[in-house]
Design a protein around this motif. Structure first.
Motif, PDB file in Angstrom:
ATOM      1  N   ASN A  36      75.741  43.132  40.150  1.00 32.87           N
ATOM      2  CA  ASN A  36      76.587  44.002  41.477  1.00 32.87           C
ATOM      3  C   ASN A  36      75.461  44.116  42.491  1.00 32.87           C
ATOM      4  N   LYS A  37      74.563  43.649  42.458  1.00 31.66           N
ATOM      5  CA  LYS A  37      73.529  44.063  43.548  1.00 31.66           C
ATOM      6  C   LYS A  37      74.049  42.732  44.546  1.00 31.66           C
ATOM      7  N   PRO A  38      73.574  43.152  45.947  1.00 36.37           N
ATOM      8  CA  PRO A  38      73.916  42.345  47.170  1.00 36.37           C
ATOM      9  C   PRO A  38      73.090  41.382  47.239  1.00 36.37           C
ATOM     10  N   ALA A  39      74.036  40.225  48.006  1.00 38.71           N
ATOM     11  CA  ALA A  39      73.143  38.380  48.151  1.00 38.71           C
ATOM     12  C   ALA A  39      71.932  38.334  48.784  1.00 38.71           C
ATOM     13  N   LEU A  40      72.563  39.282  50.552  1.00 39.11           N
ATOM     14  CA  LEU A  40      70.945  39.419  50.930  1.00 39.11           C
ATOM     15  C   LEU A  40      71.394  41.326  51.937  1.00 39.11           C
ATOM     16  N   ILE A  41      69.744  41.288  52.143  1.00 34.93           N
ATOM     17  CA  ILE A  41      69.890  42.896  52.711  1.00 34.93           C
ATOM     18  C   ILE A  41      67.861  42.050  53.429  1.00 34.93           C
ATOM     19  N   SER A  42      68.298  43.011  55.330  1.00 37.40           N
ATOM     20  CA  SER A  42      67.391  42.586  55.643  1.00 37.40           C
ATOM     21  C   SER A  42      67.612  44.278  56.153  1.00 37.40           C
ATOM     22  N   THR A  43      66.575  44.995  56.286  1.00 36.96           N
ATOM     23  CA  THR A  43      66.067  46.275  56.517  1.00 36.96           C
ATOM     24  C   THR A  43      66.135  46.370  58.148  1.00 36.96           C
ATOM     25  N   ASP A  44      65.543  45.812  58.466  1.00 35.70           N
ATOM     26  CA  ASP A  44      64.917  46.166  59.977  1.00 35.70           C
ATOM     27  C   ASP A  44      65.481  44.665  61.122  1.00 35.70           C
ATOM     28  N   GLY A  45      65.981  43.555  60.644  1.00 34.76           N
ATOM     29  CA  GLY A  45      66.495  42.350  60.985  1.00 34.76           C
ATOM     30  C   GLY A  45      67.570  41.801  61.402  1.00 34.76           C
ATOM     31  N   ASN A  46      67.446  40.366  61.509  1.00 35.23           N
ATOM     32  CA  ASN A  46      68.575  40.110  61.066  1.00 35.23           C
ATOM     33  C   ASN A  46      68.958  39.080  60.587  1.00 35.23           C
ATOM     34  N   ILE A  47      70.289  38.471  60.135  1.00 41.55           N
ATOM     35  CA  ILE A  47      70.341  37.080  58.953  1.00 41.55           C
ATOM     36  C   ILE A  47      71.416  36.784  59.488  1.00 41.55           C
ATOM     37  N   GLU A  48      70.898  35.187  59.436  1.00 40.01           N
ATOM     38  CA  GLU A  48      71.287  33.829  60.833  1.00 40.01           C
ATOM     39  C   GLU A  48      71.676  32.961  59.042  1.00 40.01           C
ATOM     40  N   SER A  49      72.880  32.542  59.074  1.00 37.40           N
ATOM     41  CA  SER A  49      72.926  31.591  58.315  1.00 37.40           C
ATOM     42  C   SER A  49      73.608  29.808  58.970  1.00 37.40           C
ATOM     43  N   ARG A  50      72.486  28.792  59.009  1.00 31.62           N
ATOM     44  CA  ARG A  50      72.988  27.561  59.575  1.00 31.62           C
ATOM     45  C   ARG A  50      73.046  26.386  59.052  1.00 31.62           C
ATOM     46  N   GLY A  51      73.273  25.377  59.545  1.00 31.31           N
ATOM     47  CA  GLY A  51      73.525  24.342  58.280  1.00 31.31           C
ATOM     48  C   GLY A  51      74.909  23.898  57.210  1.00 31.31           C
ATOM     49  N   THR A  52      74.985  23.705  56.622  1.00 27.03           N
ATOM     50  CA  THR A  52      76.062  24.134  55.006  1.00 27.03           C
ATOM     51  C   THR A  52      75.428  24.954  53.940  1.00 27.03           C
ATOM     52  N   GLY A  53      76.674  25.467  53.949  1.00 28.56           N
ATOM     53  CA  GLY A  53      76.484  26.132  52.654  1.00 28.56           C
ATOM     54  C   GLY A  53      77.003  27.396  52.523  1.00 28.56           C
ATOM     55  N   GLU A  54      77.509  27.924  51.199  1.00 28.85           N
ATOM     56  CA  GLU A  54      78.446  28.815  50.529  1.00 28.85           C
ATOM     57  C   GLU A  54      77.498  30.225  50.460  1.00 28.85           C
ATOM     58  N   ILE A  55      77.319  31.366  50.610  1.00 25.79           N
ATOM     59  CA  ILE A  55      76.848  32.799  50.531  1.00 25.79           C
ATOM     60  C   ILE A  55      78.426  33.125  49.406  1.00 25.79           C
ATOM     61  N   ASN A  56      77.762  33.747  48.205  1.00 26.64           N
ATOM     62  CA  ASN A  56      78.850  34.373  47.323  1.00 26.64           C
ATOM     63  C   ASN A  56      78.428  35.775  47.269  1.00 26.64           C
ATOM     64  N   GLY A  57      78.664  37.119  47.662  1.00 25.75           N
ATOM     65  CA  GLY A  57      77.597  38.422  47.906  1.00 25.75           C
ATOM     66  C   GLY A  57      77.837  39.078  48.866  1.00 25.75           C
ATOM     67  N   LEU A  58      77.880  40.453  49.475  1.00 28.79           N
ATOM     68  CA  LEU A  58      77.775  40.925  49.976  1.00 28.79           C
ATOM     69  C   LEU A  58      76.525  40.799  50.987  1.00 28.79           C
ATOM     70  N   ILE A  59      75.966  40.749  51.924  1.00 32.61           N
ATOM     71  CA  ILE A  59      75.522  40.442  53.335  1.00 32.61           C
ATOM     72  C   ILE A  59      75.380  41.545  53.758  1.00 32.61           C
ATOM     73  N   ILE A  60      73.826  42.542  53.988  1.00 38.95           N
ATOM     74  CA  ILE A  60      73.680  43.648  54.220  1.00 38.95           C
ATOM     75  C   ILE A  60      72.864  43.167  56.013  1.00 38.95           C
ATOM     76  N   ALA A  61      72.594  43.601  57.232  1.00 37.62           N
ATOM     77  CA  ALA A  61      71.559  44.191  58.135  1.00 37.62           C
ATOM     78  C   ALA A  61      72.104  45.625  58.610  1.00 37.62           C
ATOM     79  N   GLU A  62      70.941  45.844  58.227  1.00 37.25           N
ATOM     80  CA  GLU A  62      70.967  47.759  58.504  1.00 37.25           C
ATOM     81  C   GLU A  62      70.789  47.465  59.337  1.00 37.25           C
ATOM     82  N   LYS A  63      70.075  47.010  60.787  1.00 36.89           N
ATOM     83  CA  LYS A  63      69.515  47.389  62.098  1.00 36.89           C
ATOM     84  C   LYS A  63      69.739  46.775  62.699  1.00 36.89           C
ATOM     85  N   GLY A  64      70.619  45.914  61.780  1.00 38.41           N
ATOM     86  CA  GLY A  64      70.336  43.951  62.717  1.00 38.41           C
ATOM     87  C   GLY A  64      71.990  43.522  63.007  1.00 38.41           C
ATOM     88  N   ARG A  65      71.859  42.608  63.651  1.00 38.44           N
ATOM     89  CA  ARG A  65      73.059  41.955  63.365  1.00 38.44           C
ATOM     90  C   ARG A  65      73.097  40.072  61.704  1.00 38.44           C
TER      91      ARG A  65
END
Length: 101
Positions: free
Chosen positions: A22-51
């Motif tokens: 039950n831990k998040p998959a991706l977390i950025s405390t001050d930046g952005n999270i960007e996913s490009r290309g082909t793939g699958e993300i399973n879980g919670l994504i958190i960008a605390e101050k970004g997009r």
């Protein structure tokens, strides 16, 4: 596993990521999270101050929390909501400040 950064997280090419337990998959405390290309993300994504930007052929099974917005572009796949119960410190309260549709 969980990937945590104080700055940006950018994934490119063929990329798959699964949260553990039950831990998040991706977390950025001050930046952005960007996913490009082909793939699958399973879980919670958190960008605390970004997009969060989902571009290309990315599929998300989980949920997204982003302070500065969520952008879905290109051949972005579907978002399948999966109930998330991340372990949090403190009183486990989240305050929703705004919602726009």
């Amino acid at each position: 596993g969980t990937l945590i950064a104080t700055g940006d997280i950018v994934t490119r090419g063929n990329y798959d990521h699964d949260q553990v337990g039950n831990k998040p998959a991706l977390i950025s405390t001050d930046g952005n999270i960007e996913s490009r290309g082909t793939g699958e993300i399973n879980g919670l994504i958190i960008a605390e101050k970004g997009r969060v930007e989902m571009k290309g052929d990315t599929y998300l099974n989980g949920a997204v929390v982003a302070w500065d917005g969520i952008i879905a572009d290109g051949n972005f796949g579907m978002v399948n909501f999966v109930e998330q119960k991340p372990e949090m410190e403190g009183d486990n309260l989240i305050e929703l400040l705004a919602w726009e549709m």
